[in-house]
Scaffold this motif. Structure first.
Motif, PDB file in Angstrom:
ATOM      1  N   UNK A 210      27.816  16.613   7.653  1.00 25.29           N
ATOM      2  CA  UNK A 210      26.545  17.296   7.939  1.00 25.29           C
ATOM      3  C   UNK A 210      26.143  18.209   6.788  1.00 25.29           C
ATOM      4  N   UNK A 211      24.830  18.284   6.554  1.00 23.87           N
ATOM      5  CA  UNK A 211      24.336  19.127   5.462  1.00 23.87           C
ATOM      6  C   UNK A 211      24.737  20.581   5.672  1.00 23.87           C
ATOM      7  N   UNK A 212      24.740  21.019   6.907  1.00 25.14           N
ATOM      8  CA  UNK A 212      25.162  22.368   7.249  1.00 25.14           C
ATOM      9  C   UNK A 212      26.061  22.275   8.475  1.00 25.14           C
ATOM     10  N   UNK A 213      27.273  22.754   8.407  1.00 24.95           N
ATOM     11  CA  UNK A 213      28.208  22.555   9.529  1.00 24.95           C
ATOM     12  C   UNK A 213      27.770  23.296  10.787  1.00 24.95           C
ATOM     13  N   UNK A 214      27.914  22.620  11.907  1.00 21.11           N
ATOM     14  CA  UNK A 214      27.715  23.235  13.211  1.00 21.11           C
ATOM     15  C   UNK A 214      29.092  23.635  13.733  1.00 21.11           C
ATOM     16  N   UNK A 215      29.381  24.930  13.721  1.00 17.54           N
ATOM     17  CA  UNK A 215      30.722  25.393  14.068  1.00 17.54           C
ATOM     18  C   UNK A 215      31.060  25.179  15.541  1.00 17.54           C
ATOM     19  N   UNK A 216      30.071  24.813  16.342  1.00 15.60           N
ATOM     20  CA  UNK A 216      30.339  24.507  17.747  1.00 15.60           C
ATOM     21  C   UNK A 216      30.595  23.022  17.973  1.00 15.60           C
ATOM     22  N   UNK A 217      30.379  22.183  16.951  1.00 20.17           N
ATOM     23  CA  UNK A 217      30.548  20.731  17.132  1.00 20.17           C
ATOM     24  C   UNK A 217      30.821  20.079  15.778  1.00 20.17           C
ATOM     25  N   UNK A 218      32.043  20.241  15.265  1.00 16.94           N
ATOM     26  CA  UNK A 218      32.413  19.654  13.984  1.00 16.94           C
ATOM     27  C   UNK A 218      32.918  18.226  14.208  1.00 16.94           C
ATOM     28  N   UNK A 219      32.301  17.213  13.587  1.00 14.42           N
ATOM     29  CA  UNK A 219      32.739  15.825  13.795  1.00 14.42           C
ATOM     30  C   UNK A 219      34.060  15.554  13.075  1.00 14.42           C
ATOM     31  N   UNK A 220      35.084  15.197  13.862  1.00 10.07           N
ATOM     32  CA  UNK A 220      36.414  14.999  13.285  1.00 10.07           C
ATOM     33  C   UNK A 220      36.977  13.599  13.501  1.00 10.07           C
ATOM     34  N   UNK A 221      36.509  12.885  14.504  1.00 11.33           N
ATOM     35  CA  UNK A 221      37.098  11.579  14.793  1.00 11.33           C
ATOM     36  C   UNK A 221      36.367  10.885  15.913  1.00 11.33           C
ATOM     37  N   UNK A 245      54.745  12.108   9.680  1.00 10.14           N
ATOM     38  CA  UNK A 245      53.867  10.933   9.589  1.00 10.14           C
ATOM     39  C   UNK A 245      53.080  10.686  10.876  1.00 10.14           C
ATOM     40  N   UNK A 246      52.795  11.749  11.615  1.00  7.45           N
ATOM     41  CA  UNK A 246      51.993  11.594  12.826  1.00  7.45           C
ATOM     42  C   UNK A 246      50.504  11.754  12.577  1.00  7.45           C
ATOM     43  N   UNK A 247      50.123  12.224  11.387  1.00  6.15           N
ATOM     44  CA  UNK A 247      48.705  12.324  11.063  1.00  6.15           C
ATOM     45  C   UNK A 247      48.164  13.733  11.005  1.00  6.15           C
ATOM     46  N   UNK A 248      49.023  14.723  10.761  1.00  3.10           N
ATOM     47  CA  UNK A 248      48.516  16.095  10.663  1.00  3.10           C
ATOM     48  C   UNK A 248      47.545  16.228   9.485  1.00  3.10           C
ATOM     49  N   UNK A 249      47.836  15.514   8.384  1.00  4.89           N
ATOM     50  CA  UNK A 249      46.920  15.549   7.249  1.00  4.89           C
ATOM     51  C   UNK A 249      45.546  15.005   7.587  1.00  4.89           C
ATOM     52  N   UNK A 250      45.485  14.009   8.467  1.00  5.32           N
ATOM     53  CA  UNK A 250      44.183  13.472   8.874  1.00  5.32           C
ATOM     54  C   UNK A 250      43.353  14.530   9.585  1.00  5.32           C
ATOM     55  N   UNK A 427      52.961   3.434  14.502  1.00 10.61           N
ATOM     56  CA  UNK A 427      52.023   2.639  13.718  1.00 10.61           C
ATOM     57  C   UNK A 427      50.577   3.107  13.845  1.00 10.61           C
ATOM     58  N   UNK A 428      50.332   4.143  14.645  1.00 15.40           N
ATOM     59  CA  UNK A 428      48.958   4.638  14.825  1.00 15.40           C
ATOM     60  C   UNK A 428      48.890   6.129  14.505  1.00 15.40           C
ATOM     61  N   UNK A 429      49.115   6.524  13.243  1.00 14.33           N
ATOM     62  CA  UNK A 429      49.003   7.942  12.903  1.00 14.33           C
ATOM     63  C   UNK A 429      47.562   8.420  13.042  1.00 14.33           C
ATOM     64  N   UNK A 430      47.426   9.678  13.399  1.00 14.65           N
ATOM     65  CA  UNK A 430      46.098  10.245  13.577  1.00 14.65           C
ATOM     66  C   UNK A 430      45.620  10.265  15.008  1.00 14.65           C
ATOM     67  N   UNK A 431      46.361   9.615  15.927  1.00 14.36           N
ATOM     68  CA  UNK A 431      46.002   9.667  17.346  1.00 14.36           C
ATOM     69  C   UNK A 431      46.684  10.870  17.985  1.00 14.36           C
ATOM     70  N   UNK A 432      45.933  11.595  18.779  1.00 17.21           N
ATOM     71  CA  UNK A 432      46.498  12.757  19.451  1.00 17.21           C
ATOM     72  C   UNK A 432      45.657  13.153  20.648  1.00 17.21           C
TER      73      UNK A 432
END
Length: 469
Positions: A210-221, A245-250, A427-432
């Motif tokens: 987003x051009x300007x972040x909406x701190x109430x709704x940040x798109x992450x996944x 390797x669970x996806x914390x970096x993601x 095999x599915x890092x980033x799921x939480x």
């Protein structure tokens, strides 16, 4: 020989009391009438209940009787052509108002209604009282591209947690992938969500910035219903827990990407701590206002500097407002700690450890109102590793090694309500699962994955003012 009762002191015998109900003999013709009336009433009820089947059939039969089979065939072709045109011209509305309602009604009849009584009995959700069996009532079924949403009316004495425990068994009973139960606004109902196809099976590409972040709704996944997941950062602190390797970096890079517009405009300052020598987050250094990775003493000093900034801002806003509003001259401060345990548990210098714990405790407990947020990631969620775990209102549980760790991270009862972090495949890092303070059910999410190329492009396009890209 029949027994008779003799009353003591009385020589006259008395006959036994007859307690049998009299037997009524019904003539065959009357029994036939009763059965016919009951059958017709049942047929009327079923016709009204399944009007979406009986009405088209009735109309087709009437048209055939009045105009012949060719007219019925032409009408069917016209309706089919109209549906195909609707689907081609506006597929979103066709799926929402046309196809998915039809699929939902069909699945309610063929998948759920057909096996409902046996499923309730085998999963322990039916009950018997005074010789009668009681079964929860199956309500509306709403289908989507990925699954079904089934509304159920609870029996007296049942609570949503009973259904949350049985939801995985129900999913297997109905030959579906996964099942979870959610409380509704009505206290006598519960919603079951069954997954037919998992939208989180593949990698999630980086989302638009987003051009300007909406701190109430940040798109992450992406959520398990296929919709974009948006995180509320305003007034919150975020804890990310997961095994190697669970996806914390993601999660971290998805958050940085969502804030990139604010970083470039000066509306957001990132203070980043990477106790692993800077290996994980150094690629984004031009985006960071402060980047500490060298030794614990230096990182303790930077945290204490953040506390000082927080207190200065609080003193300036005291009596003026209860919530800070970010501006380029007075930005939102986001503190990112990649491996929190390295700062709170694994440091041998006791004085430095105490400095870090004190600074983090102050930032977590006092930072939300003045727009200072802590984003912390760690592998070990035990209390001795993270003594102020309860100061994180928002928590993300990625793949964990033990089922007991799920409740440690997301709160008591979270695993029973469907957050099975210990069953997430490697095999599915980033799921939480995301748990929010005040929200009963956790949300299943897969966070977007940024490659090294994506990170390099992000740095080139959104480096902070004065930062070298």
């Amino acid at each position: 020989m029949p027994l008779i009762n003799v009353i003591p002191g009385n020589k006259i015998p008395t006959a036994p009391l007859n307690v049998r109900m009299p037997m009524w003999h019904m003539p065959g013709w009357l029994l036939l009438i009763v059965w016919t009336v009951r059958g017709l009433a049942r047929l009327v009820v079923l016709s009204v209940r399944y009007w979406w089947l009986t009405m088209p059939v009735g109309v087709a039969v009437w048209f055939r009787a009045e105009y012949g089979s060719f007219v019925v065939l032409g009408l069917v072709l016209v309706i089919t052509g109209g549906c195909l045109a609707w689907w081609r011209l506006h597929p979103a509305s066709w799926l929402r108002f046309g196809w998915h309602p039809i699929v939902g009604r069909w699945r309610r009849l063929w998948v759920y209604r057909r096996r409902w009584a046996s499923a309730m009995a085998t999963c322990g959700l039916a009950t018997v009282f005074d010789g009668d069996r009681y079964i929860p009532r199956l309500g509306r079924v709403r289908s989507s591209r990925y699954g079904d949403e089934v509304t159920v009316r609870l029996l007296p004495g049942q609570i949503p947690d009973d259904w949350a425990t049985a939801a995985p068994r129900l999913a297997y009973t109905f030959r579906l992938r996964d099942g979870r139960a959610y409380a509704t606004s009505k206290p006598d109902r519960v919603t079951l969500r069954f997954l037919r196809r998992d939208p989180l099976a593949g990698l999630i590409q980086p989302l638009p910035i987003p051009a300007m972040p909406d701190f109430t709704a940040l798109p992450l996944g992406v959520r398990e219903d296929g919709e974009t997941y948006r995180l509320r950062l305003t007034g919150s602190q975020l804890l990310i827990a997961g095994a190697t390797n669970s996806g914390k970096g993601s999660v971290i890079w998805s958050l940085i990407r969502a804030l990139a517009g604010g970083i470039r405009s000066g509306l957001v300052e990132l203070w980043v701590f990477d106790p692993k020598g800077g290996m994980e987050l150094a690629a984004g250094q031009p985006l960071f206002t402060r980047f500490a990775y060298e030794d614990p003493d230096t990182m303790a000093g930077v945290l204490e500097e953040a506390v000082k900034r927080m207190r200065q801002r609080a003193a300036r806003l005291r009596g003026i407002t209860r919530q800070h509003i970010a501006t380029p001259g007075d930005p939102t401060i986001v503190i990112v700690v990649d491996e929190l345990a390295a700062l709170t548990a694994y440091i041998t210098d006791r004085k430095v450890k105490e400095r870090i714990r004190e600074a983090l405790g102050l930032l977590l407990s006092q930072g939300r109102a003045v727009d200072v947020h802590v984003i912390a990631a760690l592998q070990d969620p035990r209390k001795e590793v993270l003594p102020f775990r309860d100061l994180f209102p928002t928590r993300i549980g990625l793949r964990l090694t033990e089922k007991e760790q799920v409740d440690m991270v997301l709160g008591d009862g979270s695993r029973n309500r469907g957050a099975r972090c210990d069953q997430i495949p490697e095999t599915t890092p980033g799921i939480g699962y995301v748990a929010l303070d005040g929200v009963r059910e956790p949300v299943r999410v897969r966070f977007s994955y940024l490659t090294d190329t994506d990170i390099a492009q992000l740095v080139r396009d959104y480096a902070r003012p004065g930062g070298a890209a």
